[in-house]
Write a protein that holds these residues in place. Structure first.
Motif, PDB file in Angstrom:
ATOM      1  N   GLY A 127       0.605  -1.412   0.232  1.00 49.38           N
ATOM      2  CA  GLY A 127      -0.048  -0.078   0.017  1.00 49.38           C
ATOM      3  C   GLY A 127       0.908   1.129  -0.070  1.00 49.38           C
ATOM      4  O   GLY A 127       2.037   1.401   0.227  1.00 49.38           O
ATOM      5  N   PRO A 128       0.103   2.363  -0.219  1.00 45.87           N
ATOM      6  CA  PRO A 128       1.065   3.709  -0.294  1.00 45.87           C
ATOM      7  C   PRO A 128       1.529   4.172   1.114  1.00 45.87           C
ATOM      8  O   PRO A 128       2.380   4.935   1.113  1.00 45.87           O
ATOM      9  N   LEU A 129       1.164   3.673   2.021  1.00 46.29           N
ATOM     10  CA  LEU A 129       1.449   4.173   3.402  1.00 46.29           C
ATOM     11  C   LEU A 129       2.317   2.991   4.130  1.00 46.29           C
ATOM     12  O   LEU A 129       2.715   3.286   5.208  1.00 46.29           O
ATOM     13  N   THR A 130       2.595   1.921   3.386  1.00 46.05           N
ATOM     14  CA  THR A 130       3.283   0.670   4.090  1.00 46.05           C
ATOM     15  C   THR A 130       4.422   1.032   4.441  1.00 46.05           C
ATOM     16  O   THR A 130       5.323   0.469   5.367  1.00 46.05           O
ATOM     17  N   GLY A 131       5.478   1.587   3.270  1.00 47.02           N
ATOM     18  CA  GLY A 131       6.861   2.009   3.700  1.00 47.02           C
ATOM     19  C   GLY A 131       6.952   2.862   4.693  1.00 47.02           C
ATOM     20  O   GLY A 131       7.834   2.867   5.518  1.00 47.02           O
ATOM     21  N   ASP A 132       5.864   3.890   5.005  1.00 40.50           N
ATOM     22  CA  ASP A 132       5.808   4.858   6.140  1.00 40.50           C
ATOM     23  C   ASP A 132       5.602   4.097   7.420  1.00 40.50           C
ATOM     24  O   ASP A 132       6.410   4.312   8.362  1.00 40.50           O
ATOM     25  N   ALA A 133       5.039   3.142   7.407  1.00 47.53           N
ATOM     26  CA  ALA A 133       4.618   2.225   8.518  1.00 47.53           C
ATOM     27  C   ALA A 133       5.710   1.382   8.840  1.00 47.53           C
ATOM     28  O   ALA A 133       6.149   1.251  10.172  1.00 47.53           O
ATOM     29  N   GLY A 134       6.485   0.876   8.027  1.00 52.01           N
ATOM     30  CA  GLY A 134       7.810  -0.027   8.248  1.00 52.01           C
ATOM     31  C   GLY A 134       8.711   0.946   8.958  1.00 52.01           C
ATOM     32  O   GLY A 134       9.302   0.680   9.739  1.00 52.01           O
ATOM     33  N   TYR A 135       9.050   2.298   8.547  1.00 55.40           N
ATOM     34  CA  TYR A 135       9.826   3.261   9.171  1.00 55.40           C
ATOM     35  C   TYR A 135       9.725   3.629  10.388  1.00 55.40           C
ATOM     36  O   TYR A 135      10.412   3.534  11.222  1.00 55.40           O
ATOM     37  N   LEU A 136       8.238   4.165  10.630  1.00 59.17           N
ATOM     38  CA  LEU A 136       7.942   4.450  11.974  1.00 59.17           C
ATOM     39  C   LEU A 136       7.808   3.130  12.872  1.00 59.17           C
ATOM     40  O   LEU A 136       8.084   3.605  13.845  1.00 59.17           O
ATOM     41  N   ARG A 137       7.677   2.091  12.471  1.00 53.68           N
ATOM     42  CA  ARG A 137       7.980   1.022  13.444  1.00 53.68           C
ATOM     43  C   ARG A 137       9.245   0.806  13.976  1.00 53.68           C
ATOM     44  O   ARG A 137       9.356   0.603  15.212  1.00 53.68           O
ATOM     45  N   GLY A 138      10.340   1.003  13.217  1.00 49.07           N
ATOM     46  CA  GLY A 138      11.631   1.055  13.504  1.00 49.07           C
ATOM     47  C   GLY A 138      11.887   1.997  14.548  1.00 49.07           C
ATOM     48  O   GLY A 138      12.710   2.030  15.635  1.00 49.07           O
TER      49      GLY A 138
END
Length: 276
Positions: A186-197
């Motif tokens: 999804g278009p927000l999945t990359g942001d989610a992975g980064y913010l999870r870190g």
């Protein structure tokens, strides 16, 4: 016969720009070139078999010379496709090996991680598993595919971001992990992975944070957060005392993403670690 030769010439004229076509793969181009080459050989045989009258109808003695020119151009374009294929294969292999190496390094830092279980990274650019693409949304929405926004996707992301902003870092990390699993690609999945870190790092889970950034980078090695994931991964490895691995990872940022904002932060990170 003249129409056939004109059609062949048009294919040759359009073949070069086709290398950049988004919807045409190298395999498609190679197949088309092989087809045109076969048609040209058939046309040459027909022309020779037709004798002097056929040769005259095709435009005279220069017809065979024009066909020779076309065949030479076909050979050149075919060679170009082979060279491009070799280059693409080399880039994919190198990138996949580097991701696998990063996964192995991070696994060494995780308690209970079996190094023999890593190193099986999917080749970069490979299609996502069908099961993952069809995963149901956590809040009853459809899964996100092809970079389009799924039902409830923005709401779920905002919910996780809100928990992060409130300082509940562990809960935020769990929400972002669930989000990435629910909306793969999804278009927000990359942001989610980064913010999870980021959430894991703030929660004090220093070994878990680099794993999250590595997972984000592996999922979207050319995504909008890929450079940031790689930068933070390198910094986290430095925090864990893995200077050699950290410096090597940081070096990859400007090499892979020369135009990214993350590139401008590499020098400071390298200086703080004393990278050569």
């Amino acid at each position: 016969m003249r129409r056939v030769m004109l059609g062949t010439a048009l294919v040759l004229a359009l073949a070069a720009p086709a290398f950049a076509a988004d919807k045409q793969t190298l395999a498609d181009i190679r197949a088309e070139l092989a087809q045109v080459s076969a048609q040209l050989q058939e046309l040459r045989s027909e022309l020779v078999a037709s004798g002097a009258s056929g040769l005259q109808a095709a435009g005279g003695a220069s017809a065979l010379q024009r066909m020779d020119t076309m065949e030479a151009e076909l050979t050149r374009l075919t060679a170009m496709t082979e060279q491009l294929k070799d280059r693409v294969d080399k880039v994919v292999k190198d990138g996949t090996n580097r991701v696998g190496d990063l996964e192995f390094r991070v696994c060494e830092l995780e308690e209970g991680c079996d190094p023999s279980s890593v190193g099986q990274a999917q080749p970069l650019g490979g299609a996502a598993p069908a099961a993952a693409a069809a995963a149901p949304a956590a809040s009853g929405g459809a899964a996100s595919t092809g970079g389009t926004m799924a039902m409830n996707e923005q709401a779920d992301f905002d919910r996780a971001k809100g928990v992060l902003d409130q300082g509940d870092f562990r809960a935020a990390a769990d929400l972002f992990k669930t989000f990435a699993e629910t909306y793969p690609g999804g278009p927000l999945t990359g942001d989610a992975g980064y913010l999870r870190g980021e959430a894991l790092m703030k929660a004090g889970d220093v070994p878990g944070a680099p794993r999250a950034w590595l997972d984000g980078f592996s999922a979207e090695p050319e995504g909008k957060r890929a450079a940031d994931d790689l930068l933070e991964l390198g910094k986290a490895l430095g925090t864990l005392g893995r200077k050699t691995e950290a410096c090597a990872t940081l070096t990859e940022v400007p090499a892979r993403f020369p135009g990214s904002e993350a590139r401008g932060k590499v020098a400071a990170a390298q200086a703080s670690l004393g990278c050569p």
